[in-house]
Scaffold this active site. Sequence first.
Site, mmCIF file in Angstrom:
data_model
loop_
_atom_site.group_PDB
_atom_site.id
_atom_site.type_symbol
_atom_site.label_atom_id
_atom_site.label_comp_id
_atom_site.label_asym_id
_atom_site.label_seq_id
_atom_site.Cartn_x
_atom_site.Cartn_y
_atom_site.Cartn_z
ATOM 1 N N LYS A 286 -10.554 103.301 42.721
ATOM 2 C CA LYS A 286 -10.704 104.985 42.710
ATOM 3 C C LYS A 286 -10.127 105.168 41.395
ATOM 4 O O LYS A 286 -9.308 104.973 40.503
ATOM 5 C CB LYS A 286 -10.373 105.698 43.582
ATOM 6 C CG LYS A 286 -10.372 107.061 43.686
ATOM 7 C CD LYS A 286 -8.672 107.329 45.177
ATOM 8 C CE LYS A 286 -9.527 108.961 45.657
ATOM 9 N NZ LYS A 286 -8.467 109.289 46.338
ATOM 10 N N GLU B 128 -11.965 105.299 53.907
ATOM 11 C CA GLU B 128 -10.598 105.343 52.430
ATOM 12 C C GLU B 128 -9.627 105.007 52.857
ATOM 13 O O GLU B 128 -9.551 105.527 54.222
ATOM 14 C CB GLU B 128 -10.376 106.261 51.748
ATOM 15 C CG GLU B 128 -9.305 106.357 50.885
ATOM 16 C CD GLU B 128 -8.908 107.205 50.328
ATOM 17 O OE1 GLU B 128 -8.927 107.609 48.502
ATOM 18 O OE2 GLU B 128 -9.242 108.499 50.480
ATOM 19 N N CYS C 131 -13.479 109.607 48.069
ATOM 20 C CA CYS C 131 -12.933 110.932 48.616
ATOM 21 C C CYS C 131 -12.940 111.734 47.550
ATOM 22 O O CYS C 131 -13.973 112.949 47.700
ATOM 23 C CB CYS C 131 -11.198 110.843 48.699
ATOM 24 S SG CYS C 131 -10.599 112.038 49.855
#
Length: 264
Positions: A116, A47, A150
């Site tokens: 995200k 990430e 994540c």
Amino acid sequence: MSMRWNIALLQMDIAIGEPDRNFAKLEELLEQAVQHEEKPDVIVFPEMWNTGYALERIDELADPMGERTTELLSSFSRKYGVNLVGGSIAEKRSDGVYNTIYAYNREGERVADYSKIHLFRLMDEEKFLQSGDRVGALQLDGVQAGMMICYDIRFPELARKLALGGAQILFVPAEWPNPRLHHWRTLLQARAIENQMFVVSCNRVGVSGTTEFFGHSMVIDPWGEVLAEGDGTEQVIRAAIDLSTVPEVRSRIPIFEDRRPALY
């Protein structure tokens, strides 16, 4: 049908706020990944690999419309005939900065992107980044897959939605820090077991400020067995997976047929 993929995970240290260094490091690890007798079919990055969590300066550091990233990933995937799940980058758009994955096929074409959707308050993401507004579905070599980033793995509904959409493999770029290694391993294995799919996660290593990142990038099969796991150092982690395992596992324990969505 046997559908074998060789996976390579680029578990890299990220220099916070130094895109030039990070691009150079990524290129070095990419070359390392393809110079191997078992050439990878898919390479996965961590990430925010272009900037790290330099959030106070993210507006100036982020890649404008992902142009620099696009140039590198498109040319590399085409040159080596490899699929790339290009971790995520800080991507600058007209309405702000997003934490975005670009995925490329073997022809060098971008086949999907995902920003995200769950921003991590413990690292102040919501103060500096915009959240995405759609799920990360993609196809590579005709295989349906999903992408999460994540903190997203703490939201089982998202993984289940991707699985219900046909995903057989879930890619998870991350910057997941100490001391939460137990959460990392447990959540990733749970997502694999409950959705009967492969989970391929790529975490970073190194230290940013006072935060230490432990690596432990993992490839997990649909039974929840760990096929490969990194340590705490910068490295390329490799695993071979057979995607025909997915329908086999799903037929043995028919959780998708036994769901009761009318009740929950």
